[in-house]
Design a protein around this motif. Structure first.
Motif, PDB file in Angstrom:
ATOM      1  N   LYS A 226     -15.752  14.222  90.682  1.00  0.00           N
ATOM      2  CA  LYS A 226     -14.769  14.840  91.579  1.00  0.00           C
ATOM      3  C   LYS A 226     -15.325  16.006  92.386  1.00  0.00           C
ATOM      4  CE  LYS A 226     -11.626  17.623  89.907  1.00  0.00           C
ATOM      5  NZ  LYS A 226     -10.496  18.208  89.148  1.00  0.00           N
ATOM      6  N   TYR A 227     -16.461  16.563  91.987  1.00  0.00           N
ATOM      7  CA  TYR A 227     -16.990  17.730  92.690  1.00  0.00           C
ATOM      8  C   TYR A 227     -18.143  17.336  93.619  1.00  0.00           C
ATOM      9  CZ  TYR A 227     -14.227  20.393  89.377  1.00  0.00           C
ATOM     10  OH  TYR A 227     -13.179  20.900  88.639  1.00  0.00           O
ATOM     11  N   ILE A 228     -18.106  17.889  94.831  1.00  0.00           N
ATOM     12  CA  ILE A 228     -19.136  17.607  95.827  1.00  0.00           C
ATOM     13  C   ILE A 228     -20.471  18.196  95.365  1.00  0.00           C
ATOM     14  CG2 ILE A 228     -19.840  17.984  98.223  1.00  0.00           C
ATOM     15  CD1 ILE A 228     -17.375  16.195  97.905  1.00  0.00           C
ATOM     16  N   GLU A 229     -21.559  17.429  95.581  1.00  0.00           N
ATOM     17  CA  GLU A 229     -22.880  17.952  95.218  1.00  0.00           C
ATOM     18  C   GLU A 229     -23.818  18.024  96.428  1.00  0.00           C
ATOM     19  OE1 GLU A 229     -24.548  16.471  91.527  1.00  0.00           O
ATOM     20  OE2 GLU A 229     -23.224  17.977  90.618  1.00  0.00           O
ATOM     21  N   GLU A 230     -24.356  16.901  96.858  1.00  0.00           N
ATOM     22  CA  GLU A 230     -25.294  16.884  97.978  1.00  0.00           C
ATOM     23  C   GLU A 230     -24.922  15.770  98.941  1.00  0.00           C
ATOM     24  OE1 GLU A 230     -29.420  16.697  97.020  1.00  0.00           O
ATOM     25  OE2 GLU A 230     -29.294  18.123  95.380  1.00  0.00           O
ATOM     26  N   VAL A 231     -25.513  15.829 100.134  1.00  0.00           N
ATOM     27  CA  VAL A 231     -25.350  14.735 101.092  1.00  0.00           C
ATOM     28  C   VAL A 231     -26.719  14.096 101.291  1.00  0.00           C
ATOM     29  CG1 VAL A 231     -25.533  16.334 103.056  1.00  0.00           C
ATOM     30  CG2 VAL A 231     -24.632  14.042 103.413  1.00  0.00           C
ATOM     31  N   GLY A 232     -26.847  12.850 100.817  1.00  0.00           N
ATOM     32  CA  GLY A 232     -28.123  12.163 100.938  1.00  0.00           C
ATOM     33  C   GLY A 232     -29.236  12.951 100.287  1.00  0.00           C
ATOM     34  N   PHE A 238     -19.702  23.381 104.276  1.00  0.00           N
ATOM     35  CA  PHE A 238     -18.448  23.129 104.976  1.00  0.00           C
ATOM     36  C   PHE A 238     -17.885  24.453 105.488  1.00  0.00           C
ATOM     37  CE2 PHE A 238     -18.860  20.195 101.391  1.00  0.00           C
ATOM     38  CZ  PHE A 238     -18.843  18.966 102.046  1.00  0.00           C
ATOM     39  N   ARG A 239     -17.293  24.385 106.674  1.00  0.00           N
ATOM     40  CA  ARG A 239     -16.536  25.522 107.192  1.00  0.00           C
ATOM     41  C   ARG A 239     -15.055  25.170 107.048  1.00  0.00           C
ATOM     42  NH1 ARG A 239     -16.113  27.430 113.515  1.00  0.00           N
ATOM     43  NH2 ARG A 239     -14.719  29.219 113.191  1.00  0.00           N
ATOM     44  N   ILE A 240     -14.425  25.764 106.044  1.00  0.00           N
ATOM     45  CA  ILE A 240     -13.015  25.514 105.769  1.00  0.00           C
ATOM     46  C   ILE A 240     -12.240  26.781 106.097  1.00  0.00           C
ATOM     47  CG2 ILE A 240     -11.317  24.868 104.028  1.00  0.00           C
ATOM     48  CD1 ILE A 240     -13.561  23.448 102.508  1.00  0.00           C
ATOM     49  N   GLY A 241     -11.433  26.722 107.131  1.00  0.00           N
ATOM     50  CA  GLY A 241     -10.747  27.929 107.598  1.00  0.00           C
ATOM     51  C   GLY A 241     -11.774  28.943 108.082  1.00  0.00           C
ATOM     52  N   ASP A 242     -11.702  30.174 107.538  1.00  0.00           N
ATOM     53  CA  ASP A 242     -12.672  31.208 107.925  1.00  0.00           C
ATOM     54  C   ASP A 242     -13.750  31.389 106.868  1.00  0.00           C
ATOM     55  OD1 ASP A 242     -11.246  32.339 105.892  1.00  0.00           O
ATOM     56  OD2 ASP A 242     -10.773  34.214 106.947  1.00  0.00           O
ATOM     57  N   GLU A 243     -13.889  30.415 105.969  1.00  0.00           N
ATOM     58  CA  GLU A 243     -14.850  30.506 104.873  1.00  0.00           C
ATOM     59  C   GLU A 243     -15.889  29.396 104.986  1.00  0.00           C
ATOM     60  OE1 GLU A 243     -14.729  30.575  99.956  1.00  0.00           O
ATOM     61  OE2 GLU A 243     -13.159  29.541 101.094  1.00  0.00           O
ATOM     62  N   ILE A 244     -17.147  29.742 104.744  1.00  0.00           N
ATOM     63  CA  ILE A 244     -18.212  28.745 104.673  1.00  0.00           C
ATOM     64  C   ILE A 244     -18.493  28.504 103.196  1.00  0.00           C
ATOM     65  CG2 ILE A 244     -20.611  28.231 105.185  1.00  0.00           C
ATOM     66  CD1 ILE A 244     -20.187  30.052 107.706  1.00  0.00           C
ATOM     67  N   VAL A 245     -18.335  27.255 102.779  1.00  0.00           N
ATOM     68  CA  VAL A 245     -18.428  26.904 101.367  1.00  0.00           C
ATOM     69  C   VAL A 245     -19.572  25.922 101.156  1.00  0.00           C
ATOM     70  CG1 VAL A 245     -17.156  26.058  99.369  1.00  0.00           C
ATOM     71  CG2 VAL A 245     -15.918  27.121 101.264  1.00  0.00           C
ATOM     72  N   THR A 246     -20.327  26.134 100.076  1.00  0.00           N
ATOM     73  CA  THR A 246     -21.358  25.185  99.681  1.00  0.00           C
ATOM     74  C   THR A 246     -21.328  25.048  98.170  1.00  0.00           C
ATOM     75  OG1 THR A 246     -23.693  24.558 100.008  1.00  0.00           O
ATOM     76  CG2 THR A 246     -23.260  26.853  99.409  1.00  0.00           C
ATOM     77  N   PRO A 247     -21.615  23.861  97.627  1.00  0.00           N
ATOM     78  CA  PRO A 247     -21.595  23.691  96.178  1.00  0.00           C
ATOM     79  C   PRO A 247     -22.553  24.663  95.480  1.00  0.00           C
ATOM     80  CG  PRO A 247     -21.635  21.557  97.247  1.00  0.00           C
ATOM     81  CD  PRO A 247     -21.849  22.573  98.328  1.00  0.00           C
ATOM     82  N   GLU A 248     -22.105  25.230  94.379  1.00  0.00           N
ATOM     83  CA  GLU A 248     -22.939  26.148  93.622  1.00  0.00           C
ATOM     84  C   GLU A 248     -24.076  25.392  92.937  1.00  0.00           C
ATOM     85  OE1 GLU A 248     -20.155  27.843  90.917  1.00  0.00           O
ATOM     86  OE2 GLU A 248     -20.156  26.114  89.574  1.00  0.00           O
ATOM     87  N   LEU A 249     -25.177  26.097  92.689  1.00  0.00           N
ATOM     88  CA  LEU A 249     -26.326  25.500  92.017  1.00  0.00           C
ATOM     89  C   LEU A 249     -26.044  25.459  90.523  1.00  0.00           C
ATOM     90  CD1 LEU A 249     -29.255  27.221  93.952  1.00  0.00           C
ATOM     91  CD2 LEU A 249     -28.201  24.985  94.392  1.00  0.00           C
ATOM     92  N   SER A 250     -25.672  24.285  90.045  1.00  0.00           N
ATOM     93  CA  SER A 250     -25.240  24.142  88.656  1.00  0.00           C
ATOM     94  C   SER A 250     -26.266  23.453  87.776  1.00  0.00           C
ATOM     95  CB  SER A 250     -23.924  23.358  88.618  1.00  0.00           C
ATOM     96  OG  SER A 250     -24.100  22.085  89.230  1.00  0.00           O
ATOM     97  N   GLY A 251     -27.429  23.135  88.323  1.00  0.00           N
ATOM     98  CA  GLY A 251     -28.450  22.436  87.561  1.00  0.00           C
ATOM     99  C   GLY A 251     -28.622  20.992  87.966  1.00  0.00           C
ATOM    100  N   ILE A 278     -16.538  22.526  94.760  1.00  0.00           N
ATOM    101  CA  ILE A 278     -15.636  22.012  95.785  1.00  0.00           C
ATOM    102  C   ILE A 278     -15.245  20.607  95.360  1.00  0.00           C
ATOM    103  CG2 ILE A 278     -15.294  21.628  98.254  1.00  0.00           C
ATOM    104  CD1 ILE A 278     -18.038  23.088  98.616  1.00  0.00           C
ATOM    105  N   SER A 279     -13.989  20.386  95.099  1.00  0.00           N
ATOM    106  CA  SER A 279     -13.557  19.052  94.691  1.00  0.00           C
ATOM    107  C   SER A 279     -13.390  18.159  95.914  1.00  0.00           C
ATOM    108  CB  SER A 279     -12.245  19.120  93.912  1.00  0.00           C
ATOM    109  OG  SER A 279     -11.174  19.443  94.782  1.00  0.00           O
TER     110      SER A 279
END
Length: 357
Positions: A226-232, A238-251, A278-279
């Motif tokens: 359910k959580y976004i990781e990488e693209v290819g 992602f720019r969602i509203g006024d926030e730029i979000v990227t998946p955290e480095l979880s290993g 980010i789900s």
């Protein structure tokens, strides 16, 4: 480090810089260095490019003991050749090697090897806009013995290829499919490393996406799906509203150097930047309600690649009218401007290569 240099007697004809593609041509030489328990890393050499001779039982063939890096050398308008954050690649190579129990290389020795190799091959660094010399350092186990065991012998190699844009579309937006069947990696595995097995595991999903007209897949985590990781083969933002979000480095996500550079630029310029989970549900909702303003992948090969369409199941969503977003374009211009020396490097990221003597 003492590096022996053997120049080729039959230099290759350089390809048309306007028709390079990606990874199709190779330079005249390659760097090699051997490892053994008795001698450590030894016999550093730059020799004519050619095929390798390996024992059929070599560890790399049977157990995937291999890690690699991707980086570039750039030619500035004044003719000077430079690298972009090369020590970050060296550190990540060692991090990958440690995970696969491959011998690590002294950081300064590895950087010296890369710089000396580029110095020898710098005539291959193209000058056409958007071109560069792609460098592929890689390290693998070469034990001549079957059976799982601690790796004793290894080989470190650097090859290079003059390249143009990674995608035929260049900086134009690409179509991405959210993958719901296969997974790329899990926490505790090798997802944070740059090893061949991660990419081999990606091939099936990538082939399915290509058959449906998509450039890459967007990976979900391997546990919850359910959580976004990488693209290819890139990190994603992602720019969602006024926030730029990227998946955290979880290993399970590669700590990309371009990713890190994008975050550094954005934070320095005052943007609201968050590294978090980010789900896919949050992403879909942002596409439905229009708060998803931009989406892009980032990596060494493509630098920044805008996403113009996201597909999830039977649904397709257009991002930013299938146009390059303002922040996406700004990041591309900033990073490539620094890499090619067109704007000042206020971060101290570039390293100049000595001119040929």
């Amino acid at each position: 480090m003492n590096i022996r240099i053997e120049k080729t007697s039959t230099p290759a004809q350089k390809p048309d810089q306007k028709k390079l593609g990606f990874g199709k041509y190779f330079t005249d030489h390659m760097f090699l260095m051997d490892y053994s328990p008795a001698e450590g890393w030894h016999d550093a050499r730059i020799v004519p490019f050619g095929n390798l001779t390996l024992h059929p039982a070599a560890t790399v063939f049977h157990y995937g003991a291999e890690v690699f890096e991707g980086m570039k050398a750039y030619r500035r308008a004044d003719g000077q050749v430079q690298l972009f954050r090369p020590m970050e690649n060296v550190k990540r190579l060692n991090s990958s090697a440690e995970r696969l129990c491959l011998p690590q290389i002294d950081e300064q020795d590895a950087l010296e090897a890369i710089m000396k190799f580029v110095e020898v091959e710098q005539d291959w660094v193209p000058s056409e806009p958007g071109t560069s010399l792609y460098l592929r350092p890689f390290l693998f186990g070469s034990d001549e013995q079957l059976g799982l065991h601690t790796i004793q012998n290894a080989l470190f190699i650097i090859i290079a290829s003059p390249v143009g844009s990674y995608y035929a579309a260049g900086i134009n937006p690409v179509k991405i499919m959210i993958e719901t069947e296969d997974v790329r990696a899990v926490k505790g595995g090798t997802g944070y490393t740059k090893c061949g097995g991660n990419y081999a595991a990606s091939n099936r999903a990538a082939a399915r996406a290509e058959q449906k007209g998509y450039s890459q897949v967007l990976w979900l985590d391997g546990v919850h799906r359910k959580y976004i990781e990488e693209v290819g083969a890139m990190n994603v933002m992602f720019r969602i509203g006024d926030e730029i979000v990227t998946p955290e480095l979880s290993g399970s996500i590669l700590p990309g150097i371009t990713r890190k550079s994008c975050l550094d630029v954005l934070r320095k310029e005052g943007y609201k930047v968050t590294e978090r989970k980010i789900s896919v549900d949050e992403l879909v909702e942002s596409m439905k309600n229009g708060t998803l303003k931009e989406a892009w992948g980032c990596g060494t090969a493509a630098v920044v690649s805008p996403i113009g369409e996201l597909a999830y199941g039977d649904m397709k969503y257009t991002v930013n009218n299938f146009e390059i977003g303002e922040i996406t374009h700004h990041l591309y211009d900033t990073l490539t401007g620094i890499q090619w020396g067109n704007i000042p490097d206020t971060y101290g990221w570039t390293v100049e290569i000595p001119a040929n003597k």
